[in-house]
Write a protein that holds these residues in place. Sequence first.
Motif, short mmCIF file in Angstrom:
data_model
loop_
_atom_site.label_atom_id
_atom_site.label_comp_id
_atom_site.label_asym_id
_atom_site.label_seq_id
_atom_site.Cartn_x
_atom_site.Cartn_y
_atom_site.Cartn_z
N HIS A 106 -10.47 -1.48 27.37
CA HIS A 106 -9.15 -1.61 27.98
C HIS A 106 -8.97 -3.09 28.33
CE1 HIS A 106 -5.87 -1.44 30.85
NE2 HIS A 106 -5.54 -0.32 30.25
N ALA A 111 0.64 -4.42 32.09
CA ALA A 111 1.67 -3.95 31.17
C ALA A 111 2.47 -2.79 31.75
CB ALA A 111 1.04 -3.54 29.85
N ASP A 115 0.03 1.20 31.07
CA ASP A 115 -1.25 0.51 31.05
C ASP A 115 -2.16 1.03 32.17
OD1 ASP A 115 -2.88 -1.54 29.85
OD2 ASP A 115 -2.62 -2.67 31.71
#
Length: 174
Positions: A106, A111, A115
């Motif tokens: 990740h 975001a 996210d």
Amino acid sequence: MRARAQVVIRATQLALARDELAELAASVPGLPTRARLARKVEWLGERVQDLMRELLRLQWLPVPALRADVCEKAVLYVGSYLTQAADGALMAQQAIEQAGGRFLHHAGGDAGADDAAALEAGLVAADLVICQTGCVSHDAYWRVHDHCKRTGKQCVLVDQPQAMQFVRKEALLS
């Protein structure tokens, strides 16, 4: 009489030398401070050398925080994969996959809600978390930190990307 004369001569020479030293010290402003700083710089140089030797010695030891059997386990790497830190991440990925583990990634950016949900899902799926603290957002760092603390999940926080270059297959298997 001669002995007294010698004592007077020596005392006079000593007084003249002290006066000359005082004049010299007065002509160079900050001399005591400079001398003290020079001694401190010398000590700090020796300290840096000692720390560099210790770093070199420790680089060849297995990373104690990663002493986990990752065979058939998921390891989540949280951090940028596109910067100069990618070498450490790639090395960690290779070591984990060679040890039989599953590498999850990740980016740890900002975001938005999608996210954050993806990060949370990765944290839930992982058995071990490696978080490169210098390459993630504050939100991602605190999510990883809180999740691992809450669940008791093993978490390795890495400050410098170079630290990941010393992850070895043996460290993951031991």
